[in-house]
Design a protein around this motif. Structure first.
Motif, PDB file in Angstrom:
ATOM      1  N   ILE A   3     -16.397  40.458 -25.702  1.00  0.00           N
ATOM      2  CA  ILE A   3     -16.811  39.613 -24.584  1.00  0.00           C
ATOM      3  C   ILE A   3     -17.432  40.520 -23.530  1.00  0.00           C
ATOM      4  O   ILE A   3     -16.805  41.462 -23.055  1.00  0.00           O
ATOM      5  CB  ILE A   3     -15.625  38.846 -23.978  1.00  0.00           C
ATOM      6  CG1 ILE A   3     -15.036  37.891 -25.014  1.00  0.00           C
ATOM      7  CG2 ILE A   3     -16.068  38.085 -22.739  1.00  0.00           C
ATOM      8  CD1 ILE A   3     -13.838  37.115 -24.526  1.00  0.00           C
ATOM      9  N   TYR A  25     -14.595  30.881 -32.348  1.00  0.00           N
ATOM     10  CA  TYR A  25     -15.392  31.933 -31.723  1.00  0.00           C
ATOM     11  C   TYR A  25     -16.824  31.970 -32.240  1.00  0.00           C
ATOM     12  O   TYR A  25     -17.743  32.289 -31.493  1.00  0.00           O
ATOM     13  CB  TYR A  25     -14.725  33.303 -31.891  1.00  0.00           C
ATOM     14  CG  TYR A  25     -15.073  34.022 -33.170  1.00  0.00           C
ATOM     15  CD1 TYR A  25     -16.099  34.966 -33.195  1.00  0.00           C
ATOM     16  CD2 TYR A  25     -14.395  33.761 -34.351  1.00  0.00           C
ATOM     17  CE1 TYR A  25     -16.426  35.625 -34.367  1.00  0.00           C
ATOM     18  CE2 TYR A  25     -14.715  34.411 -35.516  1.00  0.00           C
ATOM     19  CZ  TYR A  25     -15.728  35.343 -35.521  1.00  0.00           C
ATOM     20  OH  TYR A  25     -16.058  35.985 -36.681  1.00  0.00           O
ATOM     21  N   LEU A  28     -19.162  29.872 -30.195  1.00  0.00           N
ATOM     22  CA  LEU A  28     -19.421  30.365 -28.846  1.00  0.00           C
ATOM     23  C   LEU A  28     -20.125  31.715 -28.823  1.00  0.00           C
ATOM     24  O   LEU A  28     -20.729  32.080 -27.822  1.00  0.00           O
ATOM     25  CB  LEU A  28     -18.095  30.487 -28.083  1.00  0.00           C
ATOM     26  CG  LEU A  28     -17.286  29.197 -27.966  1.00  0.00           C
ATOM     27  CD1 LEU A  28     -15.913  29.502 -27.404  1.00  0.00           C
ATOM     28  CD2 LEU A  28     -18.012  28.189 -27.109  1.00  0.00           C
ATOM     29  N   ALA A  29     -20.023  32.475 -29.892  1.00  0.00           N
ATOM     30  CA  ALA A  29     -20.537  33.839 -29.916  1.00  0.00           C
ATOM     31  C   ALA A  29     -21.895  33.925 -30.610  1.00  0.00           C
ATOM     32  O   ALA A  29     -22.238  33.109 -31.458  1.00  0.00           O
ATOM     33  CB  ALA A  29     -19.548  34.750 -30.632  1.00  0.00           C
ATOM     34  N   MET A  34     -19.629  37.363 -27.155  1.00  0.00           N
ATOM     35  CA  MET A  34     -19.706  36.275 -26.188  1.00  0.00           C
ATOM     36  C   MET A  34     -20.166  36.879 -24.866  1.00  0.00           C
ATOM     37  O   MET A  34     -19.830  38.013 -24.546  1.00  0.00           O
ATOM     38  CB  MET A  34     -18.339  35.617 -25.993  1.00  0.00           C
ATOM     39  CG  MET A  34     -17.891  34.814 -27.187  1.00  0.00           C
ATOM     40  SD  MET A  34     -16.281  34.050 -26.947  1.00  0.00           S
ATOM     41  CE  MET A  34     -16.579  33.017 -25.542  1.00  0.00           C
TER      42      MET A  34
END
Length: 62
Positions: A3, A25, A28-29, A34
């Protein structure tokens, strides 16, 4: 999973951490990373000066 926190104004890298992967994840990544946004110290000071913020920081008269 990594992140990264990046300054929303200048793009400077503020921090980078590794966190456990969650089941969502990958949604979102991007490429296993991220990205979050914040303000670096230099941009925060520039914004405070430009807009006259925090002039009474620490004052009991506020």
């Amino acid at each position: 999973m990594k992140i990264k926190t990046i300054c929303a104004w200048c793009g400077e890298l503020i921090s980078e951490r590794y966190c456990p992967e969650t089941k969502n994840y990958q949604v979102l990544a991007k490429n296993g990373e991220m990205v979050s946004h914040g303000l670096c110290p230099a941009c925060r000071l520039a914004i405070e000066a430009k807009y006259g913020l925090n002039k009474n920081r620490g004052s009991e008269d506020v």
